[in-house]
Structure formats: structure tokens, C-alpha cells
Enzyme design. Sequence first.
Site, short mmCIF file in Angstrom:
data_model
loop_
_atom_site.label_atom_id
_atom_site.label_comp_id
_atom_site.label_asym_id
_atom_site.label_seq_id
_atom_site.Cartn_x
_atom_site.Cartn_y
_atom_site.Cartn_z
N ASP A 174 0.84 -1.21 0.00
CA ASP A 174 0.00 0.00 0.00
C ASP A 174 0.86 1.25 0.00
O ASP A 174 1.87 1.32 0.72
CB ASP A 174 -0.88 0.04 1.26
CG ASP A 174 -2.21 -0.67 1.06
OD1 ASP A 174 -2.23 -1.68 0.35
OD2 ASP A 174 -3.20 -0.20 1.65
N ASP A 204 -9.76 2.49 -8.35
CA ASP A 204 -9.73 1.18 -7.71
C ASP A 204 -9.62 1.29 -6.20
O ASP A 204 -8.88 2.13 -5.68
CB ASP A 204 -8.49 0.44 -8.27
CG ASP A 204 -8.36 -0.97 -7.75
OD1 ASP A 204 -9.27 -1.77 -8.03
OD2 ASP A 204 -7.36 -1.28 -7.07
N GLU A 246 -14.87 2.69 -7.08
CA GLU A 246 -15.00 1.29 -6.67
C GLU A 246 -14.89 1.20 -5.16
O GLU A 246 -13.80 1.17 -4.60
CB GLU A 246 -13.92 0.39 -7.29
CG GLU A 246 -14.32 -1.06 -7.11
CD GLU A 246 -13.22 -2.01 -6.61
OE1 GLU A 246 -13.47 -3.21 -6.56
OE2 GLU A 246 -12.13 -1.54 -6.25
C1 BGC Z 1 -10.00 -5.09 -8.45
C2 BGC Z 1 -9.38 -6.43 -8.31
C3 BGC Z 1 -7.99 -6.26 -7.72
C4 BGC Z 1 -8.03 -5.41 -6.44
C5 BGC Z 1 -6.67 -4.96 -6.00
C6 BGC Z 1 -10.09 -4.61 -7.03
O1 BGC Z 1 -10.92 -3.62 -6.83
O2 BGC Z 1 -11.27 -5.14 -9.05
O3 BGC Z 1 -9.32 -7.12 -9.52
O4 BGC Z 1 -7.45 -7.50 -7.42
O5 BGC Z 1 -8.80 -4.27 -6.62
O6 BGC Z 1 -6.18 -3.98 -6.84
#
Ligand code: BGC
Length: 541
Positions: A174, A204, A246
Site C-alpha cells: 500500500d 480502484d 470502486e
Molecule cells: C480489483 C481487483 C484487484 C483489487 C486490488 C479490485 O478492486 O477489481 O481485480 O485484485 O482491486 O487492486
Amino acid sequence: MIKQDDPLWYKDAVFYEVYVRAFHDSNADGHGDLPGLTAKLDYIQNLGFDCIWLLPIYPSPLKDDGYDIADYYNIHPDYGTLEDFEILTKEAHQRGIRIIADLVLNHTSNQHPWFQSARKSRSSKYRDYYVWSDTNRKYKDARIIFIDTETSNWTWDDTAGQYYWHRFYSSQPDLNFNNPAVQEEMFNVMKFWLDLGIDGFRVDAVPYLFEREGTICENLPETHDYLKRLRKFIDTNYPGRVLLCEANQWPEDVRPYFGDGDEFHIGFHFPIMPRIFMAIRKSDISDVKNIMARTPEIPSNCQWCTFLRNHDELTLEMVTEEERQWMWQEYAPESRMRLNLGIRRRLAPLLDGDQRKIELANSILFSLIGTPIIYYGDEIGMGDNIWLEDRAGVRTPMQWENSPDVGFSHADPKKFYLPVINDPIFGYEHINVKDQQNCPSSLLNQIKKMIAVHKAYRAFGRGDFSWVDVDNDAIAAYYRTYQDEKILVIQNLSATSQAIAFPLDTIHQPIDILNQKKLHLTNKPPFSLNLAGYEYLWLKI
Ligand code: BGC
């Protein structure tokens, strides 16, 4: 060309999620690439998609399929070059299609030069780019996400002589967002891609940017402050570009990611997804109703983003323990189908390859709320291969044609990055684009129709939502209304036909907008309607 006149374009749009490696291979090396995708833009345009979301395209050792980035400023050599990316964007824009890509803020690959430098010396300027500790006992309340692989969010690094923090694989340290230099790096990354012409980012894993003792290290106020700065940067310098959030969280916890309309434009609605599967299996819409009731209003310039499947396991994080067990029992009876807190299967196999059920699930997706995303291959009902590692089984080559190379590549199929699906039900002989293009009633053509109708009525993307009480839980019926548009969606979640009664003023001269015909109401008011098993109707009132 893409229309620049509507800053809220994403509210009426339909998105397509593309894994570049799987889509189309232009240079016969067995790996899909950017020129391959460019060559298939007509297909994407013809289906009516407005925006493509690209999974990570950056240099990476691929321990997490590119979500482990080793260089934020380049293209993975398997995929092509920056120039190929510019061509893709230009060609997409000419067809009215926007391109967004993953922006992975939370972590890098352990092969990233920042981490390599950081681990070698405490005096490296990059040491403080990551989260180090002499003990592995800090931030104990943070859950482990990849529970099938990782036993701790801390990993000892011999070279560094300390533990480093990671929310995902141990190969993905991280980044330390307490460090202003890290915060700035990500502005530079965004600027780089925005200047190349990208239309936005799927950001992400946003809940995990900051760590604070005594918290679960998710959704912290510091995270929101930082994300608001990213948004401000976009609004000031690149108006019209979007940020998609996300955050695999409950709706009330995603709500703050919209801020006052000043954080994310769009946010995935994770918990609706498993409940659509529950509803179809139980022939009962109640679980979807409950999560909709729990879904807060969002600012008028924001939008939910809904999906049935994506490139990950079907996540069961946003359900109760009891619901998770039920979902596993119903949809992942074999242990190999399960992965972490989810199910590594694609849409079509989950729904027994039954086109009626797959269409029904899509009908719910396209009519319920928000902006729908389709995962590549699901528009033709592609299958999966649960025996491949990790989530690879839902990332196999796109099945374009009925031939051993599936029209994906001119390489010898033995050299493909993954084997094509070749089982008796979902193999390329039965499931491929070409055959479905030639068959008017194919899943592909039904989905194409849903996309067109979804886009023709603003009620779907922008309208109010209200349930219609038909006194039958096997029927999902609701209105979508926007200005003078009023659409009644009626769907039968059961395999058997259902008769339902409607008050006269509800069904007045309805038009079946998916099939462009007047609904034939045979009897006198109060009208009753007979819906065949898994039938769905979108009616314009
Ligand atoms: C993605 C995964 C990934 C993870 C870590 C998630 O939100 O959709 O495919 O493994 O993030 O980056």
C-alpha cells in the site's frame, strides 16, 4: 465524435468493461492488445455502448493481472505502446465512445521502482511512500480481503528490515497517503492520462487509502478529503471527464463518496448485484426491494453504476453471513467455484445457460436504477473455467467465431494467454459473436435492443423510481418516470406463468418499447396480464 454538450452524459450511458488481454490479438502473440481492441471498436459501437472501461493496461509483473502497477506512465508491452493508446482513444472518440481506465491509487507492485528503492534504504526518498512498521500488530481491526491467500495485512521484508502494509496481495504494498508526495504523484498520473485524451478513471479500491489506529481503516474522512481534491482537479482542468468509484460497501457507506456532488460522479452499487441473483433463484423480489429501500438519495449530478458480473469473483461481501451461505449453496455448489468471499463464475453459467434467465437479469440491470455496465463476453453468454487460477476462469479469450482460435488471435491456440472455453455447453461452437449476430433472437441481439431502448428514454438513466404493488413477490414491477416519460417495467421472476391485475389508469394504451408494439389487452378493466415464465416487459404509458 463524442458529444461534449452534456456534462451529465454518464447518467444515460451504457458502459462496457474490457479486459484488453482477452479481447482481440492483433499481432498473433496470443495476448489481446490495444490495436486488437481498436479493430473491434465497430462491434462495440454497433451494440450501442457509450464508454469502455479498460482493466489495467500498465507495465506490471501481473501478480494481480495488472492491478499491481510497476510503471504508471506506460503501457504493458503485451498490449502495445502509448501511441496505440492514443490511436485507440482517437478512434473511439470518432465513434462517439469514451474510454476510461483503472486508476490504482491504493498500492503499487512490489516491483515498482518506488518500492524497490524504499525497501533498500531508510533514507530513500521513497521509503515514506509506503507504510512500514517494526511490528505486525498495528491496525488490527482492518479485515483481510484476499482471505484465500493472505493471512495478514503485514508482510516482513528482509531487505527493508521492517513489515510493510498491504490490503491485497503481499506483492502489492500500500502507498502511504499521509505522505504529501504520494498524494501529488497521483495528480501527475491523472494529468498524464487525461492529457493523452482519456475520459476518466475507474478508481480502484478507494476505501483503503488511509490507515488510522482504532478504525477498520476503511472510508476514513482523510480519504474523502483527498478524493475531493482529485475531483476538483478534474473539474478545474478537465471538465466532462469522470471518476467512477470502486467501493465495495453498503449503500450508506458509498453515499459519502458522492459528497455534495463534489467527489465521485459515478459509484458502483455493489449490494444490488447479489440480490438480483437471489431474486431470480427464489422467484421473489423482496431482497432487491430491501436493498433499494436502504439506498440513499444521491446528488442530482451523480449516478449509481450497476452490474451483474465483472472481472472479479462475484463478491459476497455485501450480504449477511446467512445470505452468503445460501448464495454459495445455490450458485457455487462445488468448492472450486468459491473464491475468497465470492464465486468465480460468469453470468451465463450462474444462470444455467438459460437465455430466459440471462435476459431477465439484464432486464433488471437495464431498468432498475443507474448506469449499467456489461462485462465483455457476457453479452453473448460466455462460460467460465473454474479450474484456472484465481479469477482467470472469468477472463478467457473473447469468443468471436466458431473456430479453434475463436477469431481472437492468429496464434496457435496453445500459445494463448489462457485456454478458450471449450466445454459442451459454453464452448465456442455454441457461444460466439458471429453466430449470434446472425440470429435475431440471440442473447446478443436482445442485449443490443435493451441498450438501445435504455438510451432512448431518459427515464432509465435519470428518472424517479417507484415500486408497483402487484401483490405477488414473483413479479418485479416498477415505474421509471422522467418529465413526461413514464415507463412501467414488469418482470416475472418465476419459471411459471403469472397472472397479475392492474388498475385501469396504470395501464392505458401501453406500448411495449422493447418490441415496438401495442400491448394487447384482451379483457375489460381492471386489466389483467399474463406473463410467461421469466418474461419481462418494458411498457411506455
Ligand atoms: C480489483 C481487483 C484487484 C483489487 C486490488 C479490485 O478492486 O477489481 O481485480 O485484485 O482491486 O487492486
